[in-house]
Design an enzyme around this catalytic site. Structure first.
Site, PDB file in Angstrom:
ATOM      1  N   ARG A 167      -6.548   9.694  -9.673  1.00 20.12           N
ATOM      2  CA  ARG A 167      -7.045   9.637  -8.361  1.00 20.12           C
ATOM      3  C   ARG A 167      -6.098   9.950  -7.420  1.00 20.12           C
ATOM      4  O   ARG A 167      -5.248   9.409  -7.308  1.00 20.12           O
ATOM      5  CB  ARG A 167      -7.824   8.486  -8.081  1.00 20.12           C
ATOM      6  N   ASP A 189      -6.669  11.219   0.369  1.00 24.54           N
ATOM      7  CA  ASP A 189      -6.694  11.971   1.599  1.00 24.54           C
ATOM      8  C   ASP A 189      -5.312  12.366   1.952  1.00 24.54           C
ATOM      9  O   ASP A 189      -4.890  13.338   2.599  1.00 24.54           O
ATOM     10  CB  ASP A 189      -7.318  11.417   2.870  1.00 24.54           C
ATOM     11  N   THR A 239       1.388   6.683   0.976  1.00 29.33           N
ATOM     12  CA  THR A 239       0.461   5.830   0.099  1.00 29.33           C
ATOM     13  C   THR A 239       0.628   5.581  -1.165  1.00 29.33           C
ATOM     14  O   THR A 239       1.145   6.400  -1.902  1.00 29.33           O
ATOM     15  CB  THR A 239      -1.115   6.408   0.427  1.00 29.33           C
ATOM     16  N   SER A 259       0.897  -1.345  -0.150  1.00 33.90           N
ATOM     17  CA  SER A 259       0.091   0.176  -0.117  1.00 33.90           C
ATOM     18  C   SER A 259       0.973   1.359  -0.040  1.00 33.90           C
ATOM     19  O   SER A 259       0.392   2.517  -0.068  1.00 33.90           O
ATOM     20  CB  SER A 259      -1.138   0.054   1.265  1.00 33.90           C
ATOM     21  N   THR A 314      -2.612   2.850   4.115  1.00 36.04           N
ATOM     22  CA  THR A 314      -1.793   4.100   4.160  1.00 36.04           C
ATOM     23  C   THR A 314      -0.826   3.815   5.365  1.00 36.04           C
ATOM     24  O   THR A 314      -1.284   3.635   6.445  1.00 36.04           O
ATOM     25  CB  THR A 314      -2.613   5.208   4.109  1.00 36.04           C
ATOM     26  N   THR A 334      -5.842   6.837   8.064  1.00 35.11           N
ATOM     27  CA  THR A 334      -5.560   5.605   7.089  1.00 35.11           C
ATOM     28  C   THR A 334      -7.064   5.269   6.766  1.00 35.11           C
ATOM     29  O   THR A 334      -8.213   5.405   7.441  1.00 35.11           O
ATOM     30  CB  THR A 334      -4.632   4.358   7.660  1.00 35.11           C
ATOM     31  N   GLY A 335      -7.139   4.459   5.777  1.00 34.71           N
ATOM     32  CA  GLY A 335      -8.599   4.025   5.176  1.00 34.71           C
ATOM     33  C   GLY A 335      -8.998   4.552   3.882  1.00 34.71           C
ATOM     34  O   GLY A 335      -8.184   5.162   3.030  1.00 34.71           O
ATOM     35  N   GLY A 394     -10.068   7.056   1.410  1.00 36.75           N
ATOM     36  CA  GLY A 394      -9.667   8.438   1.458  1.00 36.75           C
ATOM     37  C   GLY A 394     -10.887   9.427   1.374  1.00 36.75           C
ATOM     38  O   GLY A 394     -11.037  10.456   1.796  1.00 36.75           O
TER      39      GLY A 394
END
Ligand code: GLY
Length: 311
Positions: free
Chosen positions: A199, A202, A189, A44, A171, A222-223, A225
């Site tokens: 794309r 965040d 990330t 990632s 991330t 994290t997660g 975005g």
């Protein structure tokens, strides 16, 4: 030193000795980020990151110590260490964010070496995604609907949304606090796996994926975005801490806002780590699965977050 996810020890253990012997928090987060970015087994970030829908790996990274001291690069696809490049943007330009070709030319001028980011294992995973007959719609613009606001739910076929490709959003974010009490945050990330080309999530957007203010604290996300962006997640947490919330209270309020304002689907996850200016810290996630890594003089521990909003 506080890092997202259970693969944190590899970076924390490399960076912590410098921090413990009086080094700057800023150096520690750059050191740790570089270790993660150079590790091809982490899919990632950096080398080994999963590519976009076209099979191209693009990286975003940012660094921050204060509102007037931050740097970011987005959509870098020939250089493995976006956090190091972001630091140069912060230290050597009057700007905060460079993207794409401009970021790459800047990196080249700064002496960074070009690297191949797509490793064979990531290429195989991408090929599998491209040829998987269960993927519902291979057209990336239809098969990959972005997260939608709850008010827009009507008319959207949710089975299609769930059938979209499983994302990799792990991330890596880091917060370090040095012996002088200075905080630094970094975030790196390769973004959502198989994302629509172009794309940016965040992670490298100041206030969304990370925020740091020596007067209030630091937070890193994290997660997914798109869910973090909509609530300006990291900034919100730091502002809540500024007004007296503990790190865990600030994270909980921010996660609750995400849950309230978005219709969540199975693939969604959001998690935060945060530390206030006094050195209190915490972590939290929308859902089970997230763990953080914490290192201090007592060693490195991989732990469950203090908050999990959903079972
Ligand atoms: N949080 C990383 C991303 O969505 O790009």
């Amino acid at each position: 030193m506080l890092t997202t996810w259970s693969f944190g020890p590899v970076g924390n253990d490399a960076a912590f000795p410098g921090l413990a012997s009086g080094g700057e928090a800023l150096d520690a987060v750059v050191h740790a980020a570089t270790v993660f970015e150079d590790d091809p087994s982490i899919d990632s970030v950096g080398v080994g990151g999963l590519p976009d829908a076209d099979g191209v790996v693009t990286l975003d990274g940012a660094i921050m110590t204060d509102p007037n001291r931050c740097g970011a690069v987005c959509f870098v696809n020939h250089f493995a260490n976006p956090v190091q490049i972001a630091r140069r943007v912060m230290e050597k330009t009057i700007h905060i964010t460079l993207v794409g070709d401009g970021a790459e030319r800047f990196a080249e001028r700064e002496g960074f070496q070009r690297r191949e980011l797509l490793v064979e294992r990531a290429r195989e995973v991408w090929m599998q995604w491209r040829t998987d007959p269960s993927a519902i719609d291979r057209d990336m613009y239809q098969g990959w609907l972005p997260p939608i606001n709850i008010e827009e739910l009507e008319g959207i076929d949710q089975t299609k949304r769930r059938g979209g490709p499983a994302g990799s959003h792990d991330t890596v974010g880091m917060i370090a606090r040095d012996v002088q009490g200075r905080l630094a945050a970094a975030c790196t990330t390769s973004g959502m796996a198989f994302k629509v080309p172009g794309r940016v999530g965040d992670s490298a957007i100041i206030g969304q994926g990370l925020y740091c203010d020596q007067e209030a604290g630091a937070a890193v996300a994290t997660g997914t975005g798109e869910l973090i962006t909509g609530v300006n997640g990291a900034f919100l947490i730091v502002e809540l801490m500024r007004r007296g919330a503990t790190p865990e209270e600030a994270i909980t309020e921010t996660l609750e806002r995400v849950r309230k304002r978005y219709k969540l689907v199975d693939e969604h996850q959001v998690a935060f780590i945060a530390a206030d200016a006094r050195g209190n810290w915490g972590s939290g996630a929308l859902r089970p699965g997230f763990r953080h890594t914490f290192t201090d003089g007592g060693g490195t521990r991989v732990e469950d977050p203090g908050v999990e909003l959903e079972e």
